[in-house]
Scaffold this motif. Structure first.
Motif, mmCIF file in Angstrom:
data_model
loop_
_atom_site.group_PDB
_atom_site.id
_atom_site.type_symbol
_atom_site.label_atom_id
_atom_site.label_comp_id
_atom_site.label_asym_id
_atom_site.label_seq_id
_atom_site.Cartn_x
_atom_site.Cartn_y
_atom_site.Cartn_z
ATOM 1 N N GLN A 250 -6.041 1.578 -5.037
ATOM 2 C CA GLN A 250 -7.479 1.383 -4.807
ATOM 3 C C GLN A 250 -8.351 2.629 -4.843
ATOM 4 O O GLN A 250 -9.482 2.606 -4.394
ATOM 5 C CB GLN A 250 -7.681 0.643 -3.486
ATOM 6 C CG GLN A 250 -7.306 1.415 -2.228
ATOM 7 C CD GLN A 250 -5.831 1.353 -1.859
ATOM 8 O OE1 GLN A 250 -5.022 0.928 -2.661
ATOM 9 N NE2 GLN A 250 -5.461 1.767 -0.660
ATOM 10 N N LYS A 251 -7.800 3.729 -5.384
ATOM 11 C CA LYS A 251 -8.661 4.890 -5.565
ATOM 12 C C LYS A 251 -8.922 5.124 -7.043
ATOM 13 O O LYS A 251 -9.995 4.852 -7.518
ATOM 14 C CB LYS A 251 -8.084 6.106 -4.873
ATOM 15 C CG LYS A 251 -8.197 5.834 -3.375
ATOM 16 C CD LYS A 251 -7.451 6.638 -2.490
ATOM 17 C CE LYS A 251 -7.201 6.023 -1.160
ATOM 18 N NZ LYS A 251 -8.314 5.516 -0.415
ATOM 19 N N GLY B 48 0.808 -1.212 0.000
ATOM 20 C CA GLY B 48 0.000 0.000 0.000
ATOM 21 C C GLY B 48 0.843 1.264 0.000
ATOM 22 O O GLY B 48 2.080 1.218 0.047
ATOM 23 N N ALA B 49 0.147 2.374 -0.038
ATOM 24 C CA ALA B 49 0.844 3.663 0.033
ATOM 25 C C ALA B 49 1.554 3.779 1.385
ATOM 26 O O ALA B 49 2.598 4.433 1.486
ATOM 27 C CB ALA B 49 -0.139 4.807 -0.166
ATOM 28 N N SER B 50 1.007 3.124 2.392
ATOM 29 C CA SER B 50 1.614 3.188 3.734
ATOM 30 C C SER B 50 3.043 2.645 3.723
ATOM 31 O O SER B 50 3.903 3.131 4.454
ATOM 32 C CB SER B 50 0.779 2.394 4.740
ATOM 33 O OG SER B 50 -0.520 2.913 4.779
ATOM 34 N N TRP C 144 -2.696 11.476 6.357
ATOM 35 C CA TRP C 144 -1.741 10.655 5.594
ATOM 36 C C TRP C 144 -0.362 11.287 5.596
ATOM 37 O O TRP C 144 0.653 10.585 5.691
ATOM 38 C CB TRP C 144 -2.257 10.370 4.178
ATOM 39 C CG TRP C 144 -3.571 9.665 4.242
ATOM 40 C CD1 TRP C 144 -4.796 10.160 3.880
ATOM 41 C CD2 TRP C 144 -3.819 8.358 4.790
ATOM 42 N NE1 TRP C 144 -5.773 9.245 4.150
ATOM 43 C CE2 TRP C 144 -5.207 8.134 4.702
ATOM 44 C CE3 TRP C 144 -3.005 7.365 5.336
ATOM 45 C CZ2 TRP C 144 -5.803 6.943 5.146
ATOM 46 C CZ3 TRP C 144 -3.595 6.177 5.776
ATOM 47 C CH2 TRP C 144 -4.969 5.988 5.673
ATOM 48 N N ASP D 56 2.761 11.914 -2.611
ATOM 49 C CA ASP D 56 1.763 10.861 -2.433
ATOM 50 C C ASP D 56 0.527 11.303 -3.213
ATOM 51 O O ASP D 56 -0.169 12.233 -2.819
ATOM 52 C CB ASP D 56 1.450 10.723 -0.931
ATOM 53 C CG ASP D 56 0.295 9.760 -0.651
ATOM 54 O OD1 ASP D 56 -0.261 9.194 -1.611
ATOM 55 O OD2 ASP D 56 -0.041 9.577 0.537
ATOM 56 N N THR E 239 -7.541 12.833 1.103
ATOM 57 C CA THR E 239 -8.720 11.993 0.957
ATOM 58 C C THR E 239 -9.727 12.189 2.090
ATOM 59 O O THR E 239 -10.933 12.141 1.868
ATOM 60 C CB THR E 239 -8.259 10.512 0.949
ATOM 61 O OG1 THR E 239 -6.961 10.428 0.384
ATOM 62 C CG2 THR E 239 -9.211 9.641 0.192
HETATM 63 N N1 PMP Z 1 -2.180 8.278 1.261
HETATM 64 C C1 PMP Z 1 -3.408 8.725 0.944
HETATM 65 C C2 PMP Z 1 -3.558 10.102 0.365
HETATM 66 C C3 PMP Z 1 -4.521 7.908 1.155
HETATM 67 O O1 PMP Z 1 -5.747 8.345 0.848
HETATM 68 C C4 PMP Z 1 -4.339 6.608 1.695
HETATM 69 C C5 PMP Z 1 -5.477 5.653 1.912
HETATM 70 N N2 PMP Z 1 -6.707 6.152 2.029
HETATM 71 C C6 PMP Z 1 -3.039 6.199 2.025
HETATM 72 C C7 PMP Z 1 -1.989 7.056 1.772
HETATM 73 C C8 PMP Z 1 -2.772 4.851 2.609
HETATM 74 O O2 PMP Z 1 -2.934 3.931 1.607
HETATM 75 P P1 PMP Z 1 -2.845 2.348 1.835
HETATM 76 O O3 PMP Z 1 -4.094 1.958 2.539
HETATM 77 O O4 PMP Z 1 -2.742 1.835 0.435
HETATM 78 O O5 PMP Z 1 -1.626 2.067 2.631
#
Ligand code: PMP
Length: 354
Positions: free
Chosen positions: A190-191, A75-77, A100, A167, A148
């Motif tokens: 996933q967006k 994920g982005a995390s 985030w 990001d 988000t």
């Molecule tokens: N960055 C942003 C701007 C997000 O909206 C999100 C998830 N909503 C994340 C990071 C984290 O993403 P992930 O759940 O894929 O780790």
């Protein structure tokens, strides 16, 4: 009938993409095998991931400019951590525009000095800070293009002469930007791109190799680049579905086309929020996001009635993030203008009823 899906993520995807993806689960490319039961090293899948990588660069206008695209996991995390691992020597600068960014900052602090150049925490992240200075000796400057949760979006990116990291999880492929201003862009799929399970990382190869620490293989961008995004088994279904979605976008006319549609959707909903006396917008007007529209009822006693009305109209996913409350209409690329009209009709109906 499919619901009007305003979910913030995982989010709506085009129906034709879902159709093709589901067919591939049963029989991919007439190979008489499912996409998810064949080798990720088969020619058929290698073609998929290569196509997905090149489409991502093409749509962003980053072909032949020293960039590579990776499809990673975590994920982005995970990128909050990988960015710092690979780029932070001494000092990094972060703009804090919400949850985030806050989480990204937390990871970076484990690796060096972090300068928070500005934050909008004082007003519940309802605006984008402006007019701050970025230390010129920062190893990189990190922004979150679209928040988000709070529904704010950076319209003008600060001009930092060093390495720019962004990001773009919740607005990638939604609007035209000069993407070549960034050296590293990441986005959870996933967006606006596909199902959860893969993360797009766009990286200018020349920025790597400048930290002294040893980097574990799975967290090392260079390792993934050297293996063409196949260092370990990629998330095949998520990559394939993302590829289909990028093809869908390209066939429509790419980002210039979808940006016009996204602008129309945003104008329709924001004008109703501003006109209708029962609602108020959450984010500062000039910083409003075209992807996630956050708003509240002026009178909370109407909540039950409004909630029943939008649910009866076939709307899904309108509740605000649990940390903020109120409402959030996420309007990613695949959400039709018509769905926004249905929501606006419900808001007008509430006004008539009252
Ligand atoms: N960055 C942003 C701007 C997000 O909206 C999100 C998830 N909503 C994340 C990071 C984290 O993403 P992930 O759940 O894929 O780790």
């Amino acid at each position: 009938m499919k619901k009007h899906n305003f979910s913030a993520g995982p989010c709506i995807l085009p129906q034709e993409v879902l159709q093709k993806a589901s067919e591939a689960v049963l029989n991919f490319n007439n190979e008489n095998l499912s996409l998810i039961e064949m080798s990720h090293r088969s020619t058929a899948f290698v073609e998929v991931i290569e196509k997905a990588r090149s489409l991502a660069l093409e749509l962003l206008g980053l072909e032949n400019k020293g960039y590579k695209a990776l499809f990673l996991q975590g994920g982005a995390s995970m990128q909050f951590l990988m960015v710092t691992y690979n780029l932070l020597n001494k000092k990094a600068a972060y703009l804090n525009t919400g949850t985030w960014s806050d989480k990204a900052i937390k990871e970076a602090k484990m690796f060096g000095e972090v300068v928070e150049v500005a934050t909008s925490k004082d007003k519940k992240f309802s605006y984008i800070p402006k007019g701050f200075t970025i230390p010129t000796d920062a190893d990189y400057f990190h922004t979150t293009s679209n928040n988000t949760i709070y529904g704010t979006q950076i319209k003008d990116f600060p001009d930092f002469k060093g390495i720019n990291v962004c990001d773009m999880s919740s607005d990638i492929f939604s609007r035209q930007l000069d993407f070549s201003k960034f050296d590293l862009i990441y986005a959870g799929a996933q967006k606006n791109m596909g199902p959860a399970g893969t993360t797009l990382v766009i990286i200018k190869e020349e920025i790597l190799g400048k930290v002294e620490r040893e980097i574990p293989s799975m967290l090392n961008y260079q390792v993934h680049l050297d293996k063409d995004s196949m260092f370990n088994t990629p998330s095949v279904f998520a990559v394939y579905t993302s590829m289909l979605n990028l093809e869908w976008l390209k066939d429509l006319g790419g980002i210039p086309f979808i940006e016009k549609v996204n602008n129309k959707k945003a104008a329709l909903l924001y004008s109703e929020i501003d006109r209708n006396p029962l609602f108020k917008g959450f984010a500062n007007k000039e910083d409003r996001s075209n992807m996630n529209v956050t708003f509240n009822l002026v009178d909370d006693s109407l909540k039950e009635t409004f909630d029943t009305m939008w649910q009866d109209a076939g709307i899904n996913g309108l509740n605000g993030h649990r940390s903020v409350g109120g409402y959030r209409a996420s309007m990613y690329n695949a959400l039709p203008l018509y769905s926004v009209q249905v929501l606006v009709d419900v808001m007008q109906e509430l006004e008539r009823k009252k």
